[in-house]
Design a protein around this motif. Structure first.
Motif, PDB file in Angstrom:
ATOM      1  N   MET A  74       2.603  -4.513   0.307  1.00 42.68           N
ATOM      2  CA  MET A  74       3.418  -5.554   0.944  1.00 42.68           C
ATOM      3  C   MET A  74       3.600  -5.227   2.425  1.00 42.68           C
ATOM      4  SD  MET A  74       7.238  -6.853  -0.080  1.00 42.68           S
ATOM      5  CE  MET A  74       8.150  -7.984   0.966  1.00 42.68           C
ATOM      6  N   LEU A  75       3.498  -6.227   3.280  1.00 37.77           N
ATOM      7  CA  LEU A  75       3.702  -6.031   4.710  1.00 37.77           C
ATOM      8  C   LEU A  75       5.187  -5.858   5.001  1.00 37.77           C
ATOM      9  CD1 LEU A  75       1.321  -8.761   6.183  1.00 37.77           C
ATOM     10  CD2 LEU A  75       0.866  -6.330   5.914  1.00 37.77           C
ATOM     11  N   ASP A  76       5.514  -4.938   5.906  1.00 35.90           N
ATOM     12  CA  ASP A  76       6.921  -4.734   6.215  1.00 35.90           C
ATOM     13  C   ASP A  76       7.429  -5.916   7.046  1.00 35.90           C
ATOM     14  OD1 ASP A  76       7.179  -3.956   9.237  1.00 35.90           O
ATOM     15  OD2 ASP A  76       5.404  -2.906   8.500  1.00 35.90           O
ATOM     16  N   PRO A  77       8.739  -6.175   6.977  1.00 37.37           N
ATOM     17  CA  PRO A  77       9.295  -7.363   7.627  1.00 37.37           C
ATOM     18  C   PRO A  77       9.035  -7.438   9.118  1.00 37.37           C
ATOM     19  CG  PRO A  77      10.874  -6.437   6.069  1.00 37.37           C
ATOM     20  CD  PRO A  77       9.743  -5.462   6.156  1.00 37.37           C
ATOM     21  N   GLY A 122      12.574 -10.294  21.772  1.00 39.59           N
ATOM     22  CA  GLY A 122      13.187  -9.212  22.526  1.00 39.59           C
ATOM     23  C   GLY A 122      12.331  -7.974  22.622  1.00 39.59           C
ATOM     24  N   CYS A 123      11.010  -8.165  22.722  1.00 45.01           N
ATOM     25  CA  CYS A 123      10.091  -7.041  22.854  1.00 45.01           C
ATOM     26  C   CYS A 123       9.100  -7.365  23.964  1.00 45.01           C
ATOM     27  CB  CYS A 123       9.380  -6.755  21.534  1.00 45.01           C
ATOM     28  SG  CYS A 123       8.353  -8.121  20.931  1.00 45.01           S
ATOM     29  N   ASN A 124       8.100  -6.528  24.163  1.00 41.51           N
ATOM     30  CA  ASN A 124       7.107  -6.811  25.183  1.00 41.51           C
ATOM     31  C   ASN A 124       5.841  -7.387  24.565  1.00 41.51           C
ATOM     32  OD1 ASN A 124       5.501  -4.516  24.304  1.00 41.51           O
ATOM     33  ND2 ASN A 124       6.953  -3.233  25.416  1.00 41.51           N
ATOM     34  N   GLN A 125       4.984  -7.896  25.411  1.00 38.08           N
ATOM     35  CA  GLN A 125       3.783  -8.587  24.943  1.00 38.08           C
ATOM     36  C   GLN A 125       2.835  -7.652  24.204  1.00 38.08           C
ATOM     37  OE1 GLN A 125       2.029 -10.993  27.997  1.00 38.08           O
ATOM     38  NE2 GLN A 125       0.117 -11.299  26.874  1.00 38.08           N
ATOM     39  N   SER A 126       2.754  -6.427  24.639  1.00 34.18           N
ATOM     40  CA  SER A 126       1.865  -5.475  23.958  1.00 34.18           C
ATOM     41  C   SER A 126       2.318  -5.201  22.534  1.00 34.18           C
ATOM     42  CB  SER A 126       1.795  -4.164  24.754  1.00 34.18           C
ATOM     43  OG  SER A 126       3.077  -3.553  24.836  1.00 34.18           O
ATOM     44  N   THR A 127       3.631  -5.240  22.302  1.00 38.04           N
ATOM     45  CA  THR A 127       4.152  -5.056  20.939  1.00 38.04           C
ATOM     46  C   THR A 127       3.727  -6.212  20.049  1.00 38.04           C
ATOM     47  OG1 THR A 127       6.070  -3.819  21.744  1.00 38.04           O
ATOM     48  CG2 THR A 127       6.233  -4.792  19.553  1.00 38.04           C
ATOM     49  N   VAL A 128       3.796  -7.427  20.577  1.00 36.95           N
ATOM     50  CA  VAL A 128       3.364  -8.593  19.806  1.00 36.95           C
ATOM     51  C   VAL A 128       1.889  -8.456  19.438  1.00 36.95           C
ATOM     52  CG1 VAL A 128       3.017 -11.090  19.846  1.00 36.95           C
ATOM     53  CG2 VAL A 128       5.088 -10.106  20.823  1.00 36.95           C
ATOM     54  N   SER A 129       1.074  -8.097  20.408  1.00 37.03           N
ATOM     55  CA  SER A 129      -0.361  -7.951  20.160  1.00 37.03           C
ATOM     56  C   SER A 129      -0.630  -6.872  19.110  1.00 37.03           C
ATOM     57  CB  SER A 129      -1.065  -7.597  21.478  1.00 37.03           C
ATOM     58  OG  SER A 129      -2.447  -7.413  21.269  1.00 37.03           O
ATOM     59  N   ARG A 130       0.056  -5.742  19.236  1.00 40.61           N
ATOM     60  CA  ARG A 130      -0.174  -4.643  18.294  1.00 40.61           C
ATOM     61  C   ARG A 130       0.288  -5.007  16.889  1.00 40.61           C
ATOM     62  NH1 ARG A 130       2.566  -1.383  20.767  1.00 40.61           N
ATOM     63  NH2 ARG A 130       4.481  -1.261  19.525  1.00 40.61           N
ATOM     64  N   ALA A 149      -0.851  -6.419  11.242  1.00 38.03           N
ATOM     65  CA  ALA A 149      -0.675  -7.306  10.090  1.00 38.03           C
ATOM     66  C   ALA A 149      -2.017  -7.780   9.547  1.00 38.03           C
ATOM     67  CB  ALA A 149       0.197  -8.501  10.472  1.00 38.03           C
ATOM     68  N   ARG A 150      -2.937  -8.136  10.447  1.00 33.72           N
ATOM     69  CA  ARG A 150      -4.269  -8.576  10.005  1.00 33.72           C
ATOM     70  C   ARG A 150      -5.032  -7.439   9.346  1.00 33.72           C
ATOM     71  NH1 ARG A 150      -4.129 -11.225  15.099  1.00 33.72           N
ATOM     72  NH2 ARG A 150      -5.340  -9.526  16.034  1.00 33.72           N
ATOM     73  N   GLN A 151      -4.918  -6.247   9.902  1.00 33.67           N
ATOM     74  CA  GLN A 151      -5.627  -5.104   9.338  1.00 33.67           C
ATOM     75  C   GLN A 151      -5.101  -4.740   7.963  1.00 33.67           C
ATOM     76  OE1 GLN A 151      -5.055  -2.211  12.445  1.00 33.67           O
ATOM     77  NE2 GLN A 151      -6.862  -2.877  13.614  1.00 33.67           N
ATOM     78  N   LEU A 152      -3.785  -4.762   7.803  1.00 32.83           N
ATOM     79  CA  LEU A 152      -3.198  -4.456   6.503  1.00 32.83           C
ATOM     80  C   LEU A 152      -3.565  -5.512   5.467  1.00 32.83           C
ATOM     81  CD1 LEU A 152       0.328  -3.201   7.597  1.00 32.83           C
ATOM     82  CD2 LEU A 152      -1.438  -1.858   6.456  1.00 32.83           C
ATOM     83  N   HIS A 172      -5.766  -4.143   2.194  1.00 29.60           N
ATOM     84  CA  HIS A 172      -5.023  -3.941   0.951  1.00 29.60           C
ATOM     85  C   HIS A 172      -5.077  -5.132   0.012  1.00 29.60           C
ATOM     86  CE1 HIS A 172      -3.305  -0.939   3.689  1.00 29.60           C
ATOM     87  NE2 HIS A 172      -2.980  -0.260   2.616  1.00 29.60           N
ATOM     88  N   SER A 173      -6.019  -6.012   0.208  1.00 29.72           N
ATOM     89  CA  SER A 173      -6.049  -7.228  -0.602  1.00 29.72           C
ATOM     90  C   SER A 173      -7.461  -7.543  -1.064  1.00 29.72           C
ATOM     91  CB  SER A 173      -5.506  -8.405   0.217  1.00 29.72           C
ATOM     92  OG  SER A 173      -5.654  -9.603  -0.498  1.00 29.72           O
ATOM     93  N   SER A 174      -7.539  -8.024  -2.297  1.00 28.00           N
ATOM     94  CA  SER A 174      -8.830  -8.459  -2.831  1.00 28.00           C
ATOM     95  C   SER A 174      -9.060  -9.938  -2.595  1.00 28.00           C
ATOM     96  CB  SER A 174      -8.893  -8.166  -4.342  1.00 28.00           C
ATOM     97  OG  SER A 174      -7.853  -8.858  -5.015  1.00 28.00           O
ATOM     98  N   VAL A 175      -8.059 -10.629  -2.026  1.00 20.86           N
ATOM     99  CA  VAL A 175      -8.196 -12.051  -1.712  1.00 20.86           C
ATOM    100  C   VAL A 175      -8.405 -12.196  -0.216  1.00 20.86           C
ATOM    101  CG1 VAL A 175      -6.771 -12.751  -3.658  1.00 20.86           C
ATOM    102  CG2 VAL A 175      -5.696 -12.363  -1.445  1.00 20.86           C
ATOM    103  N   ALA A 176      -8.704 -13.412   0.212  1.00 19.66           N
ATOM    104  CA  ALA A 176      -8.939 -13.668   1.627  1.00 19.66           C
ATOM    105  C   ALA A 176      -7.698 -13.327   2.440  1.00 19.66           C
ATOM    106  CB  ALA A 176      -9.319 -15.126   1.836  1.00 19.66           C
ATOM    107  N   GLN A 177      -7.925 -12.910   3.681  1.00 13.69           N
ATOM    108  CA  GLN A 177      -6.831 -12.499   4.551  1.00 13.69           C
ATOM    109  C   GLN A 177      -5.781 -13.593   4.692  1.00 13.69           C
ATOM    110  OE1 GLN A 177      -6.770 -12.383   9.124  1.00 13.69           O
ATOM    111  NE2 GLN A 177      -7.515 -10.357   8.570  1.00 13.69           N
ATOM    112  N   LYS A 178      -6.229 -14.840   4.917  1.00 13.44           N
ATOM    113  CA  LYS A 178      -5.292 -15.945   5.102  1.00 13.44           C
ATOM    114  C   LYS A 178      -4.455 -16.162   3.843  1.00 13.44           C
ATOM    115  CE  LYS A 178      -5.009 -20.769   6.625  1.00 13.44           C
ATOM    116  NZ  LYS A 178      -4.059 -21.154   5.577  1.00 13.44           N
ATOM    117  N   ASP A 179      -5.095 -16.091   2.663  1.00  6.35           N
ATOM    118  CA  ASP A 179      -4.363 -16.285   1.406  1.00  6.35           C
ATOM    119  C   ASP A 179      -3.361 -15.168   1.185  1.00  6.35           C
ATOM    120  OD1 ASP A 179      -5.811 -18.580   0.907  1.00  6.35           O
ATOM    121  OD2 ASP A 179      -7.333 -17.552  -0.288  1.00  6.35           O
ATOM    122  N   PHE A 180      -3.766 -13.940   1.529  1.00  2.49           N
ATOM    123  CA  PHE A 180      -2.858 -12.811   1.360  1.00  2.49           C
ATOM    124  C   PHE A 180      -1.637 -12.955   2.271  1.00  2.49           C
ATOM    125  CE2 PHE A 180      -1.380  -8.577   2.631  1.00  2.49           C
ATOM    126  CZ  PHE A 180      -1.086  -8.032   1.388  1.00  2.49           C
TER     127      PHE A 180
END
Length: 277
Positions: free
Chosen positions: A1-4, A27-35, A40-43, A47-55
Motif C-alpha cells: 500500500m502506498l503511504d498517504p 506547503g512544500c517545494n517543487q522538487s518534493t512534488v516531482s520526487r 508513487a509511480r515506481q511503487l 508492487h503490483s501485478s495489475v496495470a499501474q493506473k489500475d493499481f
C-alpha cells in the motif's frame, strides 16, 4: 500500500496539473512534488501485478475512504465563477482547488471517477452524460443565461438590441475559465441564435460577446449583461460517487453550498435571478 504522503502529493499533481501550484497548495517545494510523484509511480509498478493506473486507482479508493472516515482533506473542485462565494465558507473537512486552476488538464469527471477528488461542482454540459449508476447528482442552483459584453463598449450602451445588431457588431469569444464541454454547448447555442445573421465586415469595429450567468460578473467586473433575453437556463450540480452520496460529510457540504448561495442571492442584487435548489 502506498503511504498517504506520497499518494497525497501525486493526487494533487494529477488534480492541478502543475508542480509549482501543487507545491504551493501542499506547503512544500517543487522538487518534493516531482520526487513523490516519481516514487508513487515506481511503487505502483514494482508492487503490483495489475496495470499501474489500475493499481493507483485502487490505492486512491482506499485513501478516499480514509479521508471520509477521518473527515480530513476532502477535495472539492469548483469552477472559477463560484469560488469567491465558497472560499472560507465550506466545512473544515473540505478543501477547494485554487482559483488559478479552474479548467483542469484532466477531465474533472475522470478525476472524480479515479478517486483523485471527492466532489465536483459543475454545469449541466459537463455532467450531462455521466453514468447515474456510478455518480450521484445534486442540483445546487439555477439561473437564466446572460449575454455579456464589455462595460466600456458600445453594445453595453444600447437598448432594444436585436439578434441582427448583436451578430453584426460582435464576435463570440470564450472566457478562459469555461470548461471545454460548456464552451462547445455555448458555441452551438450561439450559432442557433446568431449564426443566420450577417457576419461582421472587416470595416466594422467588432466587439466581444460572451455567454455567462449571474455569477460571471462577480469575477469579470468589466462585463455587463446586455438587454437581450435568452430563453435558456443554467444549472449547476454537486457530483460525487454513489458510494458517498449519503455520507454525512457530503450532506454537510451540500447544505453549506446551498446556504451560501441562498445568502448571496438575498444580499447581492446581481444574483436576484439565482434560484437555490
Amino acid at each position: 500500500m502506498l503511504d498517504p504522503d506520497r499518494l497525497r502529493v501525486a493526487d494533487f499533481y494529477e488534480w492541478l496539473g502543475c508542480q509549482t501550484i501543487a507545491a504551493a497548495q501542499l506547503g512544500c517545494n517543487q522538487s518534493t512534488v516531482s520526487r513523490r510523484c516519481r516514487e508513487a509511480r515506481q511503487l505502483a509498478t514494482g508492487h503490483s501485478s495489475v496495470a499501474q493506473k489500475d493499481f493507483l486507482c485502487l490505492e486512491r479508493a482506499v485513501h478516499q475512504r480514509w479521508r471520509f472516515a477521518r473527515a480530513r482533506e476532502l477535495r472539492l473542485h469548483g469552477y472559477r465563477w463560484i469560488q469567491p462565494l465558497l472560499r472560507g465558507n465550506l466545512p473544515e473537512s473540505w478543501r477547494l482547488n485554487p482559483a488559478e486552476v479552474s479548467v483542469t488538464p484532466v477531465c474533472p469527471l475522470q478525476l472524480l471517477g479515479d478517486h483523485v477528488i471527492d466532489a465536483l461542482l459543475a454545469p449541466w454540459p459537463v455532467v450531462a452524460g455521466l453514468d447515474r449508476r456510478r455518480f450521484a447528482l445534486f442540483p445546487v442552483y439555477s439561473t437564466p443565461m446572460l449575454l455579456l459584453a464589455p462595460a466600456a463598449g458600445s453594445l453595453a450602451l444600447q437598448t432594444g438590441l436585436g439578434h441582427a445588431e448583436i451578430a453584426g457588431s460582435s464576435q463570440l469569444r470564450r472566457l478562459p475559465f469555461v470548461p471545454p464541454s460548456a464552451w462547445d454547448c455555448t458555441q452551438q447555442l450561439d450559432g442557433q441564435l446568431f449564426g443566420t445573421a450577417a457576419t461582421p465586415s472587416e470595416e466594422t469595429l467588432v466587439e466581444s460577446r460572451y455567454w455567462g450567468m449571474a455569477l460571471t460578473p462577480l469575477i469579470r467586473t468589466d462585463l455587463v449583461a446586455l438587454p437581450y433575453e435568452i430563453p435558456i437556463g443554467y444549472g449547476e450540480f454537486l457530483v460525487c460517487l454513489q458510494d458517498w452520496s449519503g455520507h454525512g460529510q457530503m450532506e454537510r457540504l451540500l447544505s453549506a453550498i446551498r446556504w451560501v448561495m441562498a445568502f448571496e442571492s438575498r444580499d447581492r442584487p446581481r444574483l436576484e435571478m439565482l434560484a437555490v435548489a
